[in-house]
Design an enzyme around this catalytic site. Structure first.
Site, PDB file in Angstrom:
ATOM      1  N   THR A 315      -2.115   4.102   3.917  1.00 60.24           N
ATOM      2  CA  THR A 315      -0.804   3.031   3.217  1.00 60.24           C
ATOM      3  C   THR A 315      -1.000   1.752   4.680  1.00 60.24           C
ATOM      4  O   THR A 315      -0.871   2.583   5.326  1.00 60.24           O
ATOM      5  CB  THR A 315      -0.571   3.140   2.298  1.00 60.24           C
ATOM      6  OG1 THR A 315       0.942   1.831   1.923  1.00 60.24           O
ATOM      7  CG2 THR A 315       0.605   3.825   3.604  1.00 60.24           C
ATOM      8  N   ARG A 316      -0.832   0.660   4.316  1.00 57.91           N
ATOM      9  CA  ARG A 316       0.169  -0.160   5.065  1.00 57.91           C
ATOM     10  C   ARG A 316       0.708  -0.946   4.845  1.00 57.91           C
ATOM     11  O   ARG A 316       1.421  -1.947   5.162  1.00 57.91           O
ATOM     12  CB  ARG A 316      -1.284  -0.931   5.559  1.00 57.91           C
ATOM     13  CG  ARG A 316      -1.746  -2.125   4.993  1.00 57.91           C
ATOM     14  CD  ARG A 316      -2.787  -3.149   5.493  1.00 57.91           C
ATOM     15  NE  ARG A 316      -2.759  -4.194   5.319  1.00 57.91           N
ATOM     16  CZ  ARG A 316      -3.128  -4.602   4.099  1.00 57.91           C
ATOM     17  NH1 ARG A 316      -4.322  -3.862   3.483  1.00 57.91           N
ATOM     18  NH2 ARG A 316      -3.474  -6.087   3.340  1.00 57.91           N
ATOM     19  N   HIS A 320       5.795   2.099  -3.564  1.00 50.95           N
ATOM     20  CA  HIS A 320       6.766   1.907  -4.845  1.00 50.95           C
ATOM     21  C   HIS A 320       6.986   2.722  -5.772  1.00 50.95           C
ATOM     22  O   HIS A 320       6.004   3.496  -5.794  1.00 50.95           O
ATOM     23  CB  HIS A 320       6.672  -0.176  -5.417  1.00 50.95           C
ATOM     24  CG  HIS A 320       7.269  -0.930  -4.377  1.00 50.95           C
ATOM     25  ND1 HIS A 320       8.363  -1.143  -3.554  1.00 50.95           N
ATOM     26  CD2 HIS A 320       6.032  -1.128  -3.602  1.00 50.95           C
ATOM     27  CE1 HIS A 320       8.029  -2.183  -2.636  1.00 50.95           C
ATOM     28  NE2 HIS A 320       7.114  -2.862  -2.921  1.00 50.95           N
ATOM     29  N   HIS A 323       3.284   3.569  -7.057  1.00 50.04           N
ATOM     30  CA  HIS A 323       2.612   4.798  -5.584  1.00 50.04           C
ATOM     31  C   HIS A 323       2.491   6.072  -5.868  1.00 50.04           C
ATOM     32  O   HIS A 323       1.811   6.646  -5.539  1.00 50.04           O
ATOM     33  CB  HIS A 323       2.961   3.607  -4.874  1.00 50.04           C
ATOM     34  CG  HIS A 323       2.144   2.717  -3.831  1.00 50.04           C
ATOM     35  ND1 HIS A 323       3.553   2.081  -3.766  1.00 50.04           N
ATOM     36  CD2 HIS A 323       1.484   1.989  -4.001  1.00 50.04           C
ATOM     37  CE1 HIS A 323       2.748   0.476  -3.328  1.00 50.04           C
ATOM     38  NE2 HIS A 323       1.595   0.612  -3.502  1.00 50.04           N
ATOM     39  N   ARG A 409      -8.265  -0.323  -4.789  1.00 47.69           N
ATOM     40  CA  ARG A 409      -9.030  -1.735  -5.915  1.00 47.69           C
ATOM     41  C   ARG A 409      -9.306  -2.564  -4.140  1.00 47.69           C
ATOM     42  O   ARG A 409      -8.397  -2.631  -3.565  1.00 47.69           O
ATOM     43  CB  ARG A 409      -8.380  -1.820  -6.483  1.00 47.69           C
ATOM     44  CG  ARG A 409      -9.098  -3.485  -7.470  1.00 47.69           C
ATOM     45  CD  ARG A 409      -8.376  -3.477  -8.389  1.00 47.69           C
ATOM     46  NE  ARG A 409      -8.845  -4.449  -8.948  1.00 47.69           N
ATOM     47  CZ  ARG A 409      -8.941  -5.771  -8.760  1.00 47.69           C
ATOM     48  NH1 ARG A 409      -7.956  -6.720  -7.788  1.00 47.69           N
ATOM     49  NH2 ARG A 409      -9.238  -6.891  -9.192  1.00 47.69           N
TER      50      ARG A 409
END
Length: 692
Positions: A315-316, A320, A323, A409
């Site tokens: 992740t970057r 939340h 996630h 995605r």
């Protein structure tokens, strides 16, 4: 005991391996000699050769000469080399499994033996140590002294990230920056010259001037931006890449809207150096030191905890609630422990800074079971290369000891291209990863699009909601979240954690309280400075934030007096203005810039510099060159027409007109006050100042 079909498969694999090895060792031997070496008939050999050629594993070429029995020569393709290596590894893996079973039978306990040398992903245990490029501490002291006498290259921030992962094994099996043959193979077919899968060019780009000082075979010192020697490199290759081809093959299009393509053409040096690296010391990170782990440190941690399966979450962005649910489900699906592995190197311009993101991660880490989840930071310079980047991330996570990785995605997508369309299809990354999954050595877990079902007060995968017509489905996109933060609107608790929202609001206050930059560009005499002065007065009248005017002529006098008007010096001057404006913006002030700024690439570099900290409003003062000449009180255009002023914008040097500025103003027959008011209205519409 293996089944009949399994035995048949093993026999076929053995025959294929022996064929590929024989052709590699004796590519010009006659078919009769090759058949005798393999112990097969000529007919069987011909069948095997046809099958290998049809599968793309070998190429056959004609040999001149009178002997018809030796009229062909054979060579392994990169795919053939890769298959040969895979078959070696599969054979060795079977033998080590047999050894482990025999050891357990004889001793009654499991064998801890791990082969010291292994070739590829299939052979490599995810918990065994992997090779690093560092020398011992004693050797590093000596090497550091010797390296002080070498020609030095000062690494860019991206190169520092690449070097760190080269040295600590994150980019295994790379042993340094890519030479020309490896580079061409990676660009063309995602494989190095020896056939190993590697999708991303890891290159040391340098200026032509520096390249001219370096010869092949020479050792150079690699230093960080503060001058600390991190490594030495033996230059084995010096070459000029085809950057247009690199952009097309690696990023899918030679389109400057892609941040990595823009970097490739407008920031990276024109010459690439390749060669092995000898690590002296790792870069020093003063932030979140307890969260930074090398691949071997993570593998050791997993061994200590007894974790065998680990799924990585790349992740970057801040985490939340969606996630959290996604990662819970991914770990459950893979029956694995979870590694939250955010990128804290270089990401996409405009992303939330890593300091804020890590504080957000730490704020919610206790929402995860401590016995099943850990977090580590990855100092990676992302390229936003979509499908290729996904494969690259998989190889990096495998090197860090992970067995699975969540692929999202539009994974690592950069956004829209110049035509306003997505650079990559939504599932291109997943498809390419799935194609190479076995070779990567890290299994993909599909990203599920999670949405909130209000009636059940829980997150569920969107494509698994069977009663979607009878329930209320809620979701907030990234764009909507940024809008709510910018306008100070409510962010519901079902969407994110209060701790995360608090951190985001602390770093990203409403736009009306952030710093920003207004950047005027246009011909000399277009009216930039006049409008900028009027705007400054209007903003100072409003109050609330300090306002600084960075006029082109004033900056030239006080900040860039030693510079001329060549393209190189103009770029340096504009970037200096951009740097000062970014500091003003970062500290909550308003910067108004009014240079000519004729070049698109330089204006974009300034935009990226400033948007890291606040908003950027580009204003094109679109006065025609003819009108500017009429207004020419200093007589500069006349001197330029006479050839007495060289490289004058609009006359002897080009002006690249902005294609999509935030605002374009016409000044002919328009009052200055009206032009300044147009800018004020634009700033209001952007939420940067409160409406009257």
């Amino acid at each position: 005991m293996p089944s009949l079909s399994a035995s048949s498969t093993l026999r076929e694999d053995d025959q294929l391996f022996r064929l590929l090895r024989q052709l590699e060792q004796a590519p010009e031997a006659s078919q009769r000699v090759t058949a005798e070496a393999l112990g097969v008939s000529l007919g069987t050999l011909n069948s095997q050769l046809r099958a290998a050629q049809n599968a793309g594993l070998i190429v056959v070429s004609n040999r001149p000469g009178p002997d018809r029995r030796q009229r062909f020569a054979y060579a392994l393709t990169p795919e053939g080399t890769s298959v040969k290596n895979r078959l070696i590894d599969a054979f060795l893996a079977r033998k080590f499994t047999e050894y482990a079973a025999l050891y357990a039978e004889l001793t009654g306990s499991a064998s801890d033996f791990v082969p010291i040398k292994y070739r590829s992903n299939l052979m490599q245990s995810n918990l065994a140590p992997i090779p690093e490029l560092y020398v011992s501490y004693e050797s590093s002291l000596k090497l550091k002294t010797e390296a002080a006498e070498l020609t030095s290259h000062d690494l860019t921030p991206r190169q520092v990230c690449d070097l760190e992962l080269l040295m600590n094994g994150g980019f295994y099996p790379l042993k340094g920056f890519l030479g020309e043959d490896d580079y061409n193979g990676v660009v063309e077919n995602m494989r190095m010259a020896d056939g190993q899968l590697w999708p991303m060019p890891i290159t040391l780009d340098v200026s032509e001037d520096f390249a001219a000082k370096v010869e092949e075979g020479q050792d150079i010192a690699l230093r960080d931006q503060e001058g600390v020697i991190l490594a030495t490199m033996t230059v084995t290759d010096k070459y000029i890449p085809n950057k247009a081809k690199e952009a097309e093959n690696v990023f899918g299009a030679d389109d400057l809207a892609h941040p990595a393509v823009n970097y490739l053409h407008n920031t990276a040096g024109k010459v690439y150096l390749g060669g092995p690296v000898t690590g002296i010391q790792q870069p020093v990170h003063y932030d979140f030191r307890a969260r930074r782990d090398t691949p071997n440190e993570l593998r050791s941690y997993f061994r200590k905890l007894g974790w065998r399966k680990i799924v990585a979450f790349q992740t970057r962005n801040p985490l939340h609630r969606a996630h959290q649910e996604l990662t819970f489900r991914a770990a459950k699906e893979a029956q694995a422990n979870l590694l939250i592995h955010p990128v804290v190197g270089l990401t996409k311009p405009g992303d939330v800074d890593h300091f804020t993101r890590v504080r957000c991660y730490e704020a919610v880490l206790d929402k995860y079971p401590a016995s099943t989840t850990t977090m580590s930071l990855l100092n990676l310079a992302m390229r936003m290369a979509g499908p290729r980047e996904a494969v690259w991330h998989g190889l990096i996570r495998k090197n860090h000891g992970c067995t699975h990785m969540i692929v999202g995605r539009d994974h690592a997508g950069p956004g829209k291209n110049s035509a306003g369309e997505d650079f990559y299809g939504p599932y291109d990354a997943q498809e390419l990863f799935r194609t190479h999954q076995a070779e990567i050595g890290c299994e993909m877990v599909d990203f599920k699009h999670m949405v909130y079902v209000q009636e059940r007060a829980q997150y569920e995968p969107a494509d698994e909601i069977e009663d979607k017509d009878n329930v209320t489905i809620l979701n907030i996109s990234g764009t909507e979240l940024r809008r709510r933060l910018a306008e100070g609107l409510e962010i519901p608790e079902w969407f994110s954690f209060p701790e995360v929202v608090k951190e985001l609001r602390r770093t990203k206050p409403p736009r009306s309280k952030q710093g920003f930059t207004v950047f005027f560009t246009g011909f000399s005499g277009s009216g930039k400075s006049t409008i900028a002065n009027a705007l400054m007065v209007k903003l100072m009248e409003m109050g609330g934030r300090p306002v600084t005017l960075l006029d082109g002529d004033v900056v030239r006098k006080h900040l860039s007096s030693e510079l001329g008007f060549s393209k190189e010096h103009r770029d340096i001057n504009i970037k200096r203005i951009g740097y000062v404006a970014s500091e003003i913006t970062k500290n909550g002030g308003i910067a108004i810039c009014a240079p000519i700024a004729p070049y698109t690439a330089t204006r974009r570099a300034v935009r990226e510099m400033i948007e890291e900290y606040g908003a950027f409003c580009e204003v094109h003062v679109a006065t025609s060159i003819e009108e500017c000449e009429k207004r020419d009180r200093k007589g500069l255009y006349k001197l330029a027409r006479e050839g007495k002023i060289k490289e004058f914008t609009g006359i002897s040097d080009p002006y690249e007109e902005p294609q999509t500025p935030e605002l374009r103003v016409e000044t002919e027959n328009v009052e200055v006050d009206n032009c300044a008011h147009q800018v004020i209205l634009k700033l209001e519409s952007m939420g940067l100042i409160a409406g009257s």
